[in-house]
Motif scaffolding. Structure first.
Motif, mmCIF file in Angstrom:
data_model
loop_
_atom_site.group_PDB
_atom_site.id
_atom_site.type_symbol
_atom_site.label_atom_id
_atom_site.label_comp_id
_atom_site.label_asym_id
_atom_site.label_seq_id
_atom_site.Cartn_x
_atom_site.Cartn_y
_atom_site.Cartn_z
ATOM 1 N N GLY A 10 0.810 -1.211 0.000
ATOM 2 C CA GLY A 10 0.000 0.000 0.000
ATOM 3 C C GLY A 10 0.839 1.255 0.000
ATOM 4 O O GLY A 10 0.543 2.222 -0.720
ATOM 5 N N ARG A 11 1.912 1.255 0.773
ATOM 6 C CA ARG A 11 2.799 2.416 0.826
ATOM 7 C C ARG A 11 3.491 2.637 -0.522
ATOM 8 O O ARG A 11 3.654 3.766 -0.977
ATOM 9 C CB ARG A 11 3.857 2.219 1.920
ATOM 10 C CG ARG A 11 3.315 2.056 3.329
ATOM 11 C CD ARG A 11 2.642 3.310 3.837
ATOM 12 N NE ARG A 11 3.567 4.426 3.969
ATOM 13 C CZ ARG A 11 3.204 5.650 4.295
ATOM 14 N NH1 ARG A 11 1.922 5.924 4.504
ATOM 15 N NH2 ARG A 11 4.090 6.626 4.414
ATOM 16 N N VAL A 12 3.869 1.553 -1.167
ATOM 17 C CA VAL A 12 4.497 1.662 -2.492
ATOM 18 C C VAL A 12 3.500 2.213 -3.507
ATOM 19 O O VAL A 12 3.838 3.078 -4.331
ATOM 20 C CB VAL A 12 5.039 0.292 -2.952
ATOM 21 C CG1 VAL A 12 5.500 0.364 -4.408
ATOM 22 C CG2 VAL A 12 6.190 -0.158 -2.062
ATOM 23 N N LEU A 13 2.263 1.740 -3.456
ATOM 24 C CA LEU A 13 1.232 2.232 -4.366
ATOM 25 C C LEU A 13 1.024 3.734 -4.194
ATOM 26 O O LEU A 13 0.892 4.466 -5.181
ATOM 27 C CB LEU A 13 -0.083 1.493 -4.120
ATOM 28 C CG LEU A 13 -0.179 0.061 -4.647
ATOM 29 C CD1 LEU A 13 -1.486 -0.572 -4.194
ATOM 30 C CD2 LEU A 13 -0.084 0.049 -6.166
ATOM 31 N N LEU A 14 0.985 4.182 -2.956
ATOM 32 C CA LEU A 14 0.822 5.607 -2.699
ATOM 33 C C LEU A 14 1.990 6.411 -3.269
ATOM 34 O O LEU A 14 1.796 7.487 -3.836
ATOM 35 C CB LEU A 14 0.709 5.874 -1.193
ATOM 36 C CG LEU A 14 -0.663 5.717 -0.551
ATOM 37 C CD1 LEU A 14 -0.570 6.000 0.940
ATOM 38 C CD2 LEU A 14 -1.683 6.656 -1.183
ATOM 39 N N ALA A 15 3.182 5.883 -3.118
ATOM 40 C CA ALA A 15 4.362 6.581 -3.640
ATOM 41 C C ALA A 15 4.301 6.691 -5.159
ATOM 42 O O ALA A 15 4.643 7.730 -5.736
ATOM 43 C CB ALA A 15 5.630 5.846 -3.210
ATOM 44 N N ILE A 16 3.850 5.631 -5.798
ATOM 45 C CA ILE A 16 3.746 5.631 -7.260
ATOM 46 C C ILE A 16 2.674 6.610 -7.735
ATOM 47 O O ILE A 16 2.850 7.326 -8.735
ATOM 48 C CB ILE A 16 3.426 4.208 -7.774
ATOM 49 C CG1 ILE A 16 4.613 3.279 -7.505
ATOM 50 C CG2 ILE A 16 3.076 4.232 -9.265
ATOM 51 C CD1 ILE A 16 4.327 1.823 -7.795
ATOM 52 N N LEU A 17 1.570 6.656 -7.003
ATOM 53 C CA LEU A 17 0.439 7.488 -7.409
ATOM 54 C C LEU A 17 0.551 8.939 -6.945
ATOM 55 O O LEU A 17 -0.262 9.779 -7.332
ATOM 56 C CB LEU A 17 -0.861 6.890 -6.870
ATOM 57 C CG LEU A 17 -1.274 5.540 -7.464
ATOM 58 C CD1 LEU A 17 -2.489 4.991 -6.726
ATOM 59 C CD2 LEU A 17 -1.581 5.678 -8.954
ATOM 60 N N ARG A 18 1.536 9.230 -6.112
ATOM 61 C CA ARG A 18 1.672 10.584 -5.554
ATOM 62 C C ARG A 18 1.643 11.686 -6.625
ATOM 63 O O ARG A 18 0.897 12.659 -6.474
ATOM 64 C CB ARG A 18 2.949 10.691 -4.724
ATOM 65 C CG ARG A 18 3.168 12.063 -4.111
ATOM 66 C CD ARG A 18 4.552 12.161 -3.474
ATOM 67 N NE ARG A 18 4.665 11.299 -2.320
ATOM 68 C CZ ARG A 18 4.384 11.680 -1.070
ATOM 69 N NH1 ARG A 18 3.977 12.921 -0.834
ATOM 70 N NH2 ARG A 18 4.522 10.836 -0.070
ATOM 71 N N PRO A 19 2.411 11.584 -7.715
ATOM 72 C CA PRO A 19 2.376 12.651 -8.720
ATOM 73 C C PRO A 19 0.986 12.845 -9.338
ATOM 74 O O PRO A 19 0.566 13.984 -9.562
ATOM 75 C CB PRO A 19 3.392 12.185 -9.775
ATOM 76 C CG PRO A 19 4.305 11.267 -9.040
ATOM 77 C CD PRO A 19 3.428 10.564 -8.058
ATOM 78 N N LEU A 20 0.300 11.746 -9.597
ATOM 79 C CA LEU A 20 -1.040 11.838 -10.167
ATOM 80 C C LEU A 20 -2.011 12.481 -9.189
ATOM 81 O O LEU A 20 -2.808 13.348 -9.565
ATOM 82 C CB LEU A 20 -1.543 10.447 -10.564
ATOM 83 C CG LEU A 20 -2.987 10.370 -11.101
ATOM 84 C CD1 LEU A 20 -3.122 11.213 -12.361
ATOM 85 C CD2 LEU A 20 -3.378 8.923 -11.360
ATOM 86 N N ILE A 21 -1.928 12.051 -7.934
ATOM 87 C CA ILE A 21 -2.812 12.617 -6.914
ATOM 88 C C ILE A 21 -2.577 14.116 -6.782
ATOM 89 O O ILE A 21 -3.519 14.909 -6.695
ATOM 90 C CB ILE A 21 -2.592 11.921 -5.546
ATOM 91 C CG1 ILE A 21 -3.010 10.451 -5.627
ATOM 92 C CG2 ILE A 21 -3.387 12.632 -4.444
ATOM 93 C CD1 ILE A 21 -2.616 9.634 -4.415
ATOM 94 N N PHE A 22 -1.298 14.518 -6.798
ATOM 95 C CA PHE A 22 -0.979 15.938 -6.665
ATOM 96 C C PHE A 22 -1.503 16.737 -7.857
ATOM 97 O O PHE A 22 -1.951 17.881 -7.696
ATOM 98 C CB PHE A 22 0.526 16.148 -6.526
ATOM 99 C CG PHE A 22 0.909 17.573 -6.262
ATOM 100 C CD1 PHE A 22 0.810 18.099 -4.986
ATOM 101 C CD2 PHE A 22 1.335 18.398 -7.291
ATOM 102 C CE1 PHE A 22 1.134 19.428 -4.729
ATOM 103 C CE2 PHE A 22 1.667 19.728 -7.047
ATOM 104 C CZ PHE A 22 1.565 20.243 -5.760
#
Length: 207
Positions: A10-22
């Protein structure tokens, strides 16, 4: 504090998606330096204005936060499995005195894991602070856990696409700060104090 393989995923997924979320939901963190460097036995308390509030907080932290979520979300087995496995989310039956959820929350804290609670119990439709439930203070006193306050706000009180959301981090509130120490803990005072601090954080950081 042991973290399961699923939580790490889950933490890795969040890191990957961080730019998109931002890009979709731009955010700014205020006083992020106040965040503890590591997790432990404390409760993250925040006001609630959108379904992605937990995501903002998880993006800011270097440790997992284990959240309660309304049981309706878990009726979809796939979503329920994903949230449980990758983010440690567990269900709570709102308004029913869910002892199972309370026991789960207390066990997490007793095992030195960070519990995340939205004290109002539901999302605000207009961004204004609601009245907190007493459950957070009760869990805090029973587990002897301090409270780490956070505040989220956005223009017109709602998180929207391409509109900046602000997340503010406060100072840890001890049991003494909340009048939850000693033989006669003041649950009512603590419950009001938590929301009062969150409200002050919002007003002090509006731009």
């Amino acid at each position: 504090m042991k973290v399961t393989f699923g939580i790490r995923v889950g933490r890795v997924l969040l890191a990957i998606l961080r730019p998109l979320i931002f890009c979709l939901f731009p955010y700014r963190f205020v006083h992020r330096e106040k965040l503890p460097k590591v997790g432990g036995k404390f409760i993250v308390c925040c006001n609630h204005i959108s379904v992605i509030d937990p995501v903002f907080l998880l993006l800011a932290c270097r440790f997992p936060i284990y959240y309660m979520a309304k049981e309706e979300i878990f009726r979809n087995r796939l979503i329920g499995w994903f949230l449980r496995t990758c983010f440690g989310v567990f269900p709570v039956s709102r308004g029913k005195g869910d002892t199972t959820a309370i026991t789960t929350a207390m066990n997490l804290l007793d095992n030195q894991k960070v519990l995340g609670i939205f004290p109002e119990g539901t999302r605000s439709k207009d961004g204004k602070l609601g009245v907190a439930k007493a459950g957070t203070s009760m869990i805090a006193v029973k587990t002897q856990s301090p409270i780490f306050p956070c505040a989220i706000f956005a223009k017109n009180g709602k998180v929207r696409l391409f509109q900046k959301t602000t997340v503010v981090f406060g100072d840890m509130l001890t049991l003494e700060d909340l009048h939850l120490h000693g033989e006669k803990p003041d649950i009512r005072f603590a419950t009001r104090k938590i929301m009062s601090v969150i409200g002050e954080m919002i007003e002090e950081n509006r731009v």
